[in-house]
Motif scaffolding. Structure first.
Motif, mmCIF file in Angstrom:
data_model
loop_
_atom_site.group_PDB
_atom_site.id
_atom_site.type_symbol
_atom_site.label_atom_id
_atom_site.label_comp_id
_atom_site.label_asym_id
_atom_site.label_seq_id
_atom_site.Cartn_x
_atom_site.Cartn_y
_atom_site.Cartn_z
ATOM 1 N N UNK A 166 -17.862 25.566 6.760
ATOM 2 C CA UNK A 166 -16.887 26.370 7.603
ATOM 3 C C UNK A 166 -17.024 26.137 9.155
ATOM 4 N N UNK A 167 -15.546 26.176 9.387
ATOM 5 C CA UNK A 167 -15.428 25.890 10.876
ATOM 6 C C UNK A 167 -14.649 26.813 11.533
ATOM 7 N N UNK A 168 -13.333 26.989 10.944
ATOM 8 C CA UNK A 168 -12.575 27.879 11.515
ATOM 9 C C UNK A 168 -11.621 28.713 10.381
ATOM 10 N N UNK A 221 -22.100 38.022 9.572
ATOM 11 C CA UNK A 221 -22.515 36.833 10.281
ATOM 12 C C UNK A 221 -23.001 36.020 9.258
ATOM 13 N N UNK A 222 -22.421 34.912 8.955
ATOM 14 C CA UNK A 222 -22.797 33.774 8.083
ATOM 15 C C UNK A 222 -23.660 32.754 8.641
ATOM 16 N N UNK A 268 -15.553 32.786 13.632
ATOM 17 C CA UNK A 268 -15.761 32.563 15.028
ATOM 18 C C UNK A 268 -16.805 31.537 15.110
ATOM 19 N N UNK A 269 -17.107 31.098 16.291
ATOM 20 C CA UNK A 269 -18.434 30.046 16.789
ATOM 21 C C UNK A 269 -19.541 30.603 16.717
ATOM 22 N N UNK A 270 -19.601 32.061 16.766
ATOM 23 C CA UNK A 270 -20.873 32.733 16.352
ATOM 24 C C UNK A 270 -21.116 32.909 14.835
ATOM 25 N N UNK A 271 -20.217 32.353 13.890
ATOM 26 C CA UNK A 271 -20.391 32.531 12.483
ATOM 27 C C UNK A 271 -19.948 33.694 11.984
#
Length: 143
Positions: A99-101, A88-89, A11-14
């Protein structure tokens, strides 16, 4: 042993779900670092400790040894699994592995790898053609 191929989103938060079969072997925390081929390597804490001990034996007077240990350890982050099975990455690792999606998580014996779906498909397509040649070159290892 870590094995198999799993597809998950980040996700956008990693945050990304770690496959349940991997979580059983990894426990509540593990280490993720920059890997080779523009992916991330993940290690159970005991495997990370064993790898750290091996890398400590490299001669610091050798330029390549210093470069590799810097690359490997500077990117390392301990990850803790949350109640939903996610980790969390951190942004530098996400950037390194692009890594985007969509992500692919693969088991590779004592470690796992996290790939962007696009990078994994490109790598796999290129490597698939040479798997027979690679296998032949490894015959000396009694595989």
């Amino acid at each position: 042993m870590l094995m198999g191929e799993y597809h998950h989103n980040i996700d956008q938060k990693g945050r990304m779900i770690i496959p349940a079969k991997f979580r059983e072997l990894l426990g509540d925390s593990f280490v993720v670092t920059r890997g080779l081929d523009q992916c991330l390597f993940g290690y159970p804490l005991d495997e990370w400790q064993a790898l750290e001990n091996k890398l400590k034996t490299l001669p610091f007077t050798k330029k390549d040894a210093r470069a590799f240990t810097r690359f490997f350890f500077s990117g390392a982050a301990e990850c803790e699994v949350d109640k939903q099975g996610r980790v969390n990455i951190v942004p530098p690792l996400r950037d390194y592995a692009q890594l985007e999606k969509e992500c692919v998580i693969i088991g590779v014996s004592n470690r796992f790898e996290i790939w962007s779906k696009e990078n994994w498909e490109t790598y796999f397509a290129k490597s698939e053609e040479s798997f027979a040649e690679i296998a032949e070159s490894l015959i000396d290892f009694d595989l």
